[in-house]
Scaffold this motif. Sequence first.
Motif, PDB file in Angstrom:
ATOM      1  N   SER A 133      43.850  41.911  43.621  1.00  0.00           N
ATOM      2  CA  SER A 133      44.496  41.201  42.513  1.00  0.00           C
ATOM      3  C   SER A 133      45.198  39.936  43.004  1.00  0.00           C
ATOM      4  O   SER A 133      46.176  39.489  42.396  1.00  0.00           O
ATOM      5  CB  SER A 133      45.499  42.123  41.814  1.00  0.00           C
ATOM      6  OG  SER A 133      46.486  42.579  42.733  1.00  0.00           O
ATOM      7  N   CYS A 190      41.104  40.177  39.670  1.00  0.00           N
ATOM      8  CA  CYS A 190      41.722  40.983  38.618  1.00  0.00           C
ATOM      9  C   CYS A 190      41.981  40.070  37.431  1.00  0.00           C
ATOM     10  O   CYS A 190      42.777  39.133  37.512  1.00  0.00           O
ATOM     11  CB  CYS A 190      43.017  41.608  39.118  1.00  0.00           C
ATOM     12  SG  CYS A 190      43.837  42.674  37.922  1.00  0.00           S
ATOM     13  N   ARG A 200      39.407  44.914  36.489  1.00  0.00           N
ATOM     14  CA  ARG A 200      39.307  44.747  37.943  1.00  0.00           C
ATOM     15  C   ARG A 200      37.828  44.684  38.306  1.00  0.00           C
ATOM     16  O   ARG A 200      37.084  45.626  38.034  1.00  0.00           O
ATOM     17  CB  ARG A 200      40.023  45.881  38.668  1.00  0.00           C
ATOM     18  CG  ARG A 200      41.517  45.905  38.363  1.00  0.00           C
ATOM     19  CD  ARG A 200      42.224  47.038  39.072  1.00  0.00           C
ATOM     20  NE  ARG A 200      43.641  47.027  38.788  1.00  0.00           N
ATOM     21  CZ  ARG A 200      44.549  46.310  39.450  1.00  0.00           C
ATOM     22  NH1 ARG A 200      44.149  45.554  40.467  1.00  0.00           N
ATOM     23  NH2 ARG A 200      45.819  46.350  39.132  1.00  0.00           N
TER      24      ARG A 200
END
Length: 322
Positions: free
Chosen positions: A197, A284, A293
């Motif tokens: 992320s 992400c 994701r």
Amino acid sequence: MTERSRVVIVLRALLSLAVLAVGIVAILAVLGSLTDPSPGQEAATEDQAPPEDQRDGARGLDDYTWQELSDISAEIAAAGGGDASVAVAASYGLVNPDGSLTGEAKRIRLSDGTEVGLVIAGICHDTVTGTGSPAGLTFVSDAAIALRPMNASGDNAGGWESSELRSWLGGEGFSQLPDDLRSVVVAVDKPTNNVGSAWRAEQVSLTSDRLWLLSATEACGTIDWFAHEYPAEYSFWDDVANAEGSQYQLFSQAGVSARDGAGGVLARRWQGSPVAWWYRSAFCFVYDNLEGRYFYGAMASGYPCSHATPDTDQGVVIGLCL
């Protein structure tokens, strides 16, 4: 004319023919000495000639052994990169005289029977782990070696570094390579979003891999997918992807870009059928209260931009260095 006169004339004619024959033999001997070297001269000439199997550009990529290619790769790297390294590669016929890659493939058979070709993707592009020195030759497969998910869990936490697919490539996947290739593959540093992320380019870190997947930017060049589709404040995801290396010459010379597959240059197959395949680049996506994701990849058509959840079965297209 008397009989004696006739005999004299005949004798003179025969003498002239004999002299002419001796002259011809002498001339032929001289010419032979010019065209046929003595044994010592012939050996010297052979010693001075370059070996038939190298530096003549006559051999194709598939004609070299993997050990020979490893030795050539070391010579390419020792030249210091740039034009000097390309010149070494060209002297062995591994690139064209103008420095462009030939696109030739060296065929291999994996232990499970899968056959793929390995194509030179770059010269001195990657860095050998722990040395700071370049790997002379980087190869990319022209087909998928397997069909696998990135992570069975469907999550991308930890990115490429923590992925199940990376673990498989480092173990079982690597063991499927032919012995002669496996013995000369070197581990290289691959810059990647190993957070999953990540939202800043500074979060990109290095992994050391013998087999690896291409990143989005290594295949496509400068990434601008978010900048193109979403408000400017989302372009930081492009910055992360662009920090994962640089485009390989194989794709740049073909004209591949973030939104142009250059007529299917990125198209790959698995067991004879077109297949979408993974990049190692995770992201992400959060937009309008939606969160997902994913990992990027290429479409089965060869279009350069796609994405899938990590638990999706997709093609495994490998890179490796000598």
